[in-house]
Design a protein around this motif. Sequence first.
Motif, mmCIF file in Angstrom:
data_model
loop_
_atom_site.group_PDB
_atom_site.id
_atom_site.type_symbol
_atom_site.label_atom_id
_atom_site.label_comp_id
_atom_site.label_asym_id
_atom_site.label_seq_id
_atom_site.Cartn_x
_atom_site.Cartn_y
_atom_site.Cartn_z
ATOM 1 N N SER A 162 24.439 -17.854 16.447
ATOM 2 C CA SER A 162 24.861 -19.204 15.796
ATOM 3 C C SER A 162 25.564 -18.829 14.361
ATOM 4 O O SER A 162 25.331 -17.408 13.912
ATOM 5 C CB SER A 162 23.718 -20.300 15.119
ATOM 6 O OG SER A 162 22.655 -19.451 14.474
ATOM 7 N N MET A 165 23.390 -17.256 12.108
ATOM 8 C CA MET A 165 22.324 -16.087 12.096
ATOM 9 C C MET A 165 23.676 -14.863 11.884
ATOM 10 O O MET A 165 23.139 -13.843 11.491
ATOM 11 C CB MET A 165 21.997 -16.189 13.557
ATOM 12 C CG MET A 165 21.346 -14.997 14.274
ATOM 13 S SD MET A 165 19.989 -14.637 13.055
ATOM 14 C CE MET A 165 18.591 -15.717 13.942
ATOM 15 N N THR A 189 30.012 -21.169 2.266
ATOM 16 C CA THR A 189 30.743 -22.261 2.289
ATOM 17 C C THR A 189 30.920 -22.963 3.609
ATOM 18 O O THR A 189 31.158 -24.146 3.686
ATOM 19 C CB THR A 189 32.182 -22.015 1.522
ATOM 20 O OG1 THR A 189 31.825 -21.360 0.170
ATOM 21 C CG2 THR A 189 33.151 -23.165 1.426
ATOM 22 N N LEU A 191 29.094 -23.136 5.995
ATOM 23 C CA LEU A 191 27.645 -23.466 6.718
ATOM 24 C C LEU A 191 27.304 -24.889 6.513
ATOM 25 O O LEU A 191 27.592 -25.398 5.338
ATOM 26 C CB LEU A 191 26.587 -22.614 6.413
ATOM 27 C CG LEU A 191 26.920 -20.946 6.620
ATOM 28 C CD1 LEU A 191 26.032 -20.106 6.117
ATOM 29 C CD2 LEU A 191 27.505 -20.822 7.917
ATOM 30 N N ASP A 192 26.373 -25.435 7.248
ATOM 31 C CA ASP A 192 25.855 -26.635 7.147
ATOM 32 C C ASP A 192 24.755 -26.480 6.129
ATOM 33 O O ASP A 192 24.119 -25.482 5.901
ATOM 34 C CB ASP A 192 25.295 -27.229 8.496
ATOM 35 C CG ASP A 192 26.425 -26.946 9.385
ATOM 36 O OD1 ASP A 192 27.277 -27.775 9.255
ATOM 37 O OD2 ASP A 192 26.337 -26.322 10.340
ATOM 38 N N VAL A 193 24.268 -27.599 5.727
ATOM 39 C CA VAL A 193 23.238 -27.707 4.894
ATOM 40 C C VAL A 193 22.006 -26.923 5.164
ATOM 41 O O VAL A 193 21.396 -26.067 4.568
ATOM 42 C CB VAL A 193 22.826 -28.984 4.434
ATOM 43 C CG1 VAL A 193 23.873 -29.234 3.223
ATOM 44 C CG2 VAL A 193 22.333 -30.057 5.301
ATOM 45 N N ILE A 194 21.510 -27.176 6.301
ATOM 46 C CA ILE A 194 20.117 -26.292 6.541
ATOM 47 C C ILE A 194 20.354 -24.928 6.868
ATOM 48 O O ILE A 194 19.601 -24.157 6.276
ATOM 49 C CB ILE A 194 19.657 -26.831 8.066
ATOM 50 C CG1 ILE A 194 19.153 -28.422 7.739
ATOM 51 C CG2 ILE A 194 18.330 -26.001 8.317
ATOM 52 C CD1 ILE A 194 18.935 -29.185 9.162
ATOM 53 N N VAL A 195 21.353 -24.282 7.757
ATOM 54 C CA VAL A 195 21.689 -23.050 7.695
ATOM 55 C C VAL A 195 22.022 -22.168 6.114
ATOM 56 O O VAL A 195 21.730 -21.376 5.876
ATOM 57 C CB VAL A 195 22.817 -22.738 8.513
ATOM 58 C CG1 VAL A 195 23.440 -21.405 8.549
ATOM 59 C CG2 VAL A 195 22.618 -23.460 10.048
ATOM 60 N N GLN A 196 22.616 -23.134 5.422
ATOM 61 C CA GLN A 196 22.999 -22.740 4.054
ATOM 62 C C GLN A 196 21.628 -22.459 3.222
ATOM 63 O O GLN A 196 21.552 -21.414 2.648
ATOM 64 C CB GLN A 196 23.718 -23.892 3.404
ATOM 65 C CG GLN A 196 23.924 -23.716 1.622
ATOM 66 C CD GLN A 196 25.006 -24.617 0.945
ATOM 67 O OE1 GLN A 196 25.908 -24.677 1.389
ATOM 68 N NE2 GLN A 196 24.264 -25.635 0.452
ATOM 69 N N ARG A 197 20.675 -23.257 3.535
ATOM 70 C CA ARG A 197 19.398 -23.258 2.755
ATOM 71 C C ARG A 197 18.834 -21.955 3.325
ATOM 72 O O ARG A 197 18.184 -21.107 2.442
ATOM 73 C CB ARG A 197 18.554 -24.317 3.176
ATOM 74 C CG ARG A 197 17.155 -24.282 2.502
ATOM 75 C CD ARG A 197 16.424 -25.664 2.820
ATOM 76 N NE ARG A 197 14.961 -25.605 2.594
ATOM 77 C CZ ARG A 197 14.434 -26.541 2.772
ATOM 78 N NH1 ARG A 197 14.726 -27.573 3.613
ATOM 79 N NH2 ARG A 197 12.837 -26.297 2.537
ATOM 80 N N GLY A 198 18.934 -21.455 4.719
ATOM 81 C CA GLY A 198 18.302 -20.327 4.991
ATOM 82 C C GLY A 198 19.048 -19.261 4.322
ATOM 83 O O GLY A 198 18.318 -18.300 4.135
#
Lengths: 333, 355
Positions: A162, A165, A189, A191-198
């Motif tokens: 993804s 990843m 920039t 990325l979506d919020v959840i992925v950004q958080r990761g």
Amino acid sequence: MSLVRAESLKAYYITKAYGVERVVKAVDNVTLEVRENEILGIAGESGCGKSTLMKTLLGIVQPPLTVVGGRVVYTVDGKDVDVTAASPQELEGVRWRHVSYVPQGSMNVLNPVRRIKHTFRDFVAHRVQRMSQAELVKWAAEHLKSLGLPPEVLNAYPHQLSGGMKQRVTIALATLLKPKVIFADEPTTALDVIVQRGVIQLLSRIQREEKNSLVLVTHDMGVHAHLTHRIVIMYAGKVIEEGSTAKIFSAPQHPYTQYLIGSLPVIGDKEYRVSAPGNPPRLDRPLTGCRFVDRCPKAMPQCRQAAPALVETGKDHKVACFLVSPEEEKESA
Amino acid sequence: MPEQASLLSVKELSRVFILRSGLTRTRIAAVNRVSFELAAGRPEIFSIVGESGSGKSTLARMLLGLLEPSEGKIIYKGRDVTAIRRRRDRLAFMKEVQPVFQNPFDTFNPLKKVETYLYETVYNFGMTDNVREADRIIDDALRAAGLSLVEVKGRYPNELSGGQLQRAAVARALITQPSLIIADEPVSMMDASLRMSVVNLFKELKERLGVTVIYITHDLATAYYVSDRIVVMLRGNVVEQGPVEKVLAAPLHPYTRLLKESVPKPDPKDKWEGEVKLATSEGVEYARAGCKFAGRCPYVQDACIREAPPDVEFDGRIVKCHRVEEIASGTAQPAQNGSAPPEALRSPKAGSQAG
């Protein structure tokens, strides 16, 4: 102690077409330092020179980008290296070991037809003494594990991963050789919020564990609030405010910074928010005075005549605005 | 429900893509039985939010008639849009429903002047044949978007800033005086200050011109700021829908909760606690039979993995979750080991059947 310093740095894009010279002053007289064990944020609108500053700090200067004045200095093991004057061999010696780089849109930098482990091999081939494939995979797997990523990704192709990843694998590559300073250009920039958080969690974890420095360029003030210790605000090629993250958010002094912080929407608050009116100035025209004057609600006649200097107004807080200090910017050679 | 009262009614809309590789076939329901309704005569901003790969754009393309649905109906002002065959009817529909796309620098051809598109729209939709009349229509549309013809005339896309260009794109959509604008990620390429100016523009269009806007985004903060109602999508399914004050301010579905929590708040004193669990591969979540969120949900049960959750009406919204009532009352216990079952890294093919 500083690890990377920019001294009165001027980096312009100079193009010539049909005898007409066009100069875009993307980075204009910028002085800043990256200290040990800190996360430094660089914020500003698109087109304000954030990415150009980062390129110059990394020594990736290719025409039409030209360093017109000032210099960039790395402090490697107590010795100063002038990056603006260094030879390509010298730069090769410090890159990835002293400074590393997570480029913009870096989830697309992985070679699509090679497995991740081969990308790791390509990356270390010239930089580390020879090692066997098995040793290398073991090393890479350990590194990924220490970052909390599943080592199985080494056998995957980029398209099987993804976006988040891929981004984290790129960060793993950039940190493999334990650099002192990591430059990350808009790492979250796309990325979506959840992925950004990761990704933010990963970056802050690396910084905490390695005690190295991270320079984070992004226009997302929310990311700055969560991650950085200090923030540099850029506007039209100049640094207009610099200070600790807490200070910048609680008591911004430059009118532009006030707009930047005040216009951010928050869930749970529907109050009408205004953004700064108008557009930033064109950087290919000669500019005198404060760059923000045309959009500033508190502009004074003085603001059009000279540019304000970046002066210290408190502990670790610098502002370039005549409302705060009457000092004018000195034109350095 | 009387058909006349609705502007747009989407019923059980699905789109399935089939990925073939060798002998295996993978079925991906990019949009899975999505239903919602926009009322006529009551303009609103309706947001569709979700991560990338959640089917937002596929849904938008179907609503615009750019992609044929696999199943379901799109009824616009009492007429089934998917059944339109005649060019004249298609044109009439396009006149009413206009798009605004993601990146304004890709929307406009860099070698053509911006105004070309504005004039083309006027002539193609037969608004007028008269040049002066066309000028007036275009100027009106540009003014509604905070620009003017004088500012735009004779200029190429590279001479305008991103914000101006996106305003020009909105103005182009306004030329035909549509009732519905579908904006697919209109601000995702912009920084915060430009974002707010475009989002404020949508608010103005709704209030002044009575245009309904479907605002597709992954930016929850602006979605909360502008919209009246919201739909949250996850891997093709709508997991929660309702008024934005309820869904975003007090989310019920564990996925919406995670989404909301993950928006970085612009306040250094308010930082995240705890680590977030990320999906390793989208394909695995799409292929899952039960709830698509089961692999990451803290409240996961056996039922969640086995069967798809029903749509539950609860507290003025619709939530797709087996345990919504327990979660709302706070009695739901997180899974025993404190985290969801481990999700091995598998290729998207893992969940496919041989074809």
